[in-house]
Design a protein around this motif. Sequence first.
Motif, mmCIF file in Angstrom:
data_model
loop_
_atom_site.group_PDB
_atom_site.id
_atom_site.type_symbol
_atom_site.label_atom_id
_atom_site.label_comp_id
_atom_site.label_asym_id
_atom_site.label_seq_id
_atom_site.Cartn_x
_atom_site.Cartn_y
_atom_site.Cartn_z
ATOM 1 N N TYR A 212 0.822 -1.206 0.000
ATOM 2 C CA TYR A 212 0.000 0.000 0.000
ATOM 3 C C TYR A 212 0.863 1.267 0.000
ATOM 4 O O TYR A 212 0.494 2.273 -0.610
ATOM 5 N N ARG A 213 1.998 1.227 0.659
ATOM 6 C CA ARG A 213 2.928 2.366 0.592
ATOM 7 C C ARG A 213 3.450 2.538 -0.829
ATOM 8 O O ARG A 213 3.601 3.666 -1.326
ATOM 9 N N ASP A 214 3.723 1.421 -1.505
ATOM 10 C CA ASP A 214 4.185 1.477 -2.895
ATOM 11 C C ASP A 214 3.108 2.061 -3.804
ATOM 12 O O ASP A 214 3.407 2.867 -4.701
ATOM 13 N N ILE A 215 1.855 1.684 -3.579
ATOM 14 C CA ILE A 215 0.738 2.231 -4.357
ATOM 15 C C ILE A 215 0.652 3.743 -4.156
ATOM 16 O O ILE A 215 0.487 4.506 -5.118
ATOM 17 N N ASP A 216 0.787 4.190 -2.909
ATOM 18 C CA ASP A 216 0.754 5.630 -2.617
ATOM 19 C C ASP A 216 1.885 6.374 -3.328
ATOM 20 O O ASP A 216 1.683 7.457 -3.887
ATOM 21 N N SER A 217 3.074 5.788 -3.313
ATOM 22 C CA SER A 217 4.245 6.457 -3.876
ATOM 23 C C SER A 217 4.133 6.650 -5.389
ATOM 24 O O SER A 217 4.790 7.540 -5.947
ATOM 25 N N LYS A 218 3.301 5.845 -6.027
ATOM 26 C CA LYS A 218 3.134 5.929 -7.480
ATOM 27 C C LYS A 218 1.903 6.739 -7.876
ATOM 28 O O LYS A 218 1.532 6.783 -9.050
ATOM 29 N N GLY A 219 1.272 7.399 -6.882
ATOM 30 C CA GLY A 219 0.124 8.245 -7.162
ATOM 31 C C GLY A 219 -1.127 7.490 -7.536
ATOM 32 O O GLY A 219 -2.027 8.040 -8.175
ATOM 33 N N LEU A 220 -1.202 6.222 -7.135
ATOM 34 C CA LEU A 220 -2.372 5.397 -7.417
ATOM 35 C C LEU A 220 -3.291 5.347 -6.189
ATOM 36 O O LEU A 220 -2.975 5.915 -5.154
ATOM 37 N N THR A 221 -4.411 4.659 -6.325
ATOM 38 C CA THR A 221 -5.410 4.599 -5.265
ATOM 39 C C THR A 221 -5.381 3.243 -4.576
ATOM 40 O O THR A 221 -5.493 2.202 -5.234
ATOM 41 N N ARG A 222 -5.252 3.264 -3.246
ATOM 42 C CA ARG A 222 -5.277 2.013 -2.495
ATOM 43 C C ARG A 222 -6.609 1.286 -2.707
ATOM 44 O O ARG A 222 -7.644 1.927 -2.848
ATOM 45 N N PRO A 223 -6.597 -0.048 -2.694
ATOM 46 C CA PRO A 223 -7.847 -0.797 -2.808
ATOM 47 C C PRO A 223 -8.815 -0.470 -1.668
ATOM 48 O O PRO A 223 -10.027 -0.455 -1.848
ATOM 49 N N ASP A 224 -8.268 -0.203 -0.490
ATOM 50 C CA ASP A 224 -9.070 0.136 0.675
ATOM 51 C C ASP A 224 -8.125 0.741 1.708
ATOM 52 O O ASP A 224 -6.896 0.634 1.577
ATOM 53 N N ALA A 225 -8.697 1.386 2.719
ATOM 54 C CA ALA A 225 -7.875 1.900 3.798
ATOM 55 C C ALA A 225 -7.429 0.741 4.686
ATOM 56 O O ALA A 225 -8.174 -0.225 4.874
#
Length: 434
Positions: A212-225
Amino acid sequence: MKTKAIAGLGAIHRYSWVSLLVCWIIWIINAYDREIILRLGPSISESFDLSPDAWGIIASLIMLSLAIMPIPGSAMSDKYGGGEKRAKFQVPLVIGMAVLSFISGIKIVSQNIVLFLALRFGVNLGAGWGEPVGVSNTAEWWPKERRGFALGAHHTGYPIGSLLSGLVAALVLNWFGADGWSYAFFLAVFIAVPVMVFWSRYSTRDKIETLYRDIDSKGLTRPDALENLAGHRKGLLRKTIASPVITVTALTTLLTQIVYMGVNTVLPPYLYNVVGLSLAESAGLSVVFALTGILGQIIWPSLSGKIGRRPTIIICGIWMAASVAALYFATTSMLVVIVQLVFGLVANAVWPIYYAAASDAAPDGGTSTANGVITTAMFIGGGIAPVLIGRLVSMGGGWEASTGYIYCFLVMAGFALLGAVVQIFVRRVRSVSS
């Protein structure tokens, strides 16, 4: 307003890919165990001297068992937790299903129709429960922007499992003869156990947090919190059913599943009794559509992330209606193959789109519950299909008369078209992936 990036697949973290691979293999197992009994329909009917109506009722009861656990089971899964928790929740479901299937294939068991059907009922209880859990597992390891691709790739496992069921059924019937049909139920357990042992050890909280940190770093949206993955959320089912996107999509799912399972049910006896193929040939040739189904499950779900879920569902519904109606003209092996290949381009592609639409509209922490509603609708349609097929074939003169099969093809085409039409009543929902 910040615009989210659309990362190339090469930028997706390896944890997402590993989870997809595991869930894909699980899905192959699920599809194989669910479809194999339909491939063996003519053999089972001959073994127990079943009429079209009797086989239709039996197949219907087995398929309806798939609809019992998706909603309560997926709600239990959401309460237990998402991410790495959901992966561990999945392990006993898959292994238990595979073990029951193995037992049902033992000769002394399969010769007792009551015991055999009871075990197949149990297999499908687990398969129905496991489907929304597996779909949610995939969705929770991928960024929302790539959800359509991920669920489409995941669902390519179904046509592969379906194709495998036809090939194994044909091989078993060739090797062991018509009386050895039950040996086809042995395969799943030898794949399920090692895969699930690996999955139970691989899925950890550290991996989810890193992903999820990797998803954030690439400007994408997490599947869920992350907090929504902790479980124990209340009121999810009520919030889920209140969503018009989910309820109308569930109706489309039910109608489409009548078509899909209808084709699966009617093709083996049609090829055997009308086209004139052997039992083994009819089992193998009845799953040709799975070849193009694999391709369709990459193209259409990915496209749905660009043009929207609803337009894609409507296009696929019209395509399905036309191709099923074309089976009316498929009176030779070659024509059956051609029509199946056209049908296959959308036959399996619609399911990940339905699940993606439900996941997009799901309440916080309720991904599995939303997918459970879709799964339940799908299996109710699957339970209706064999009874309907059996009745239509009987109305047309029985197993050996072509008229009943024509009734089946035309009625199923009508259901496919109706499934596309009801999508008009879905309100547009804004999301990163629709």
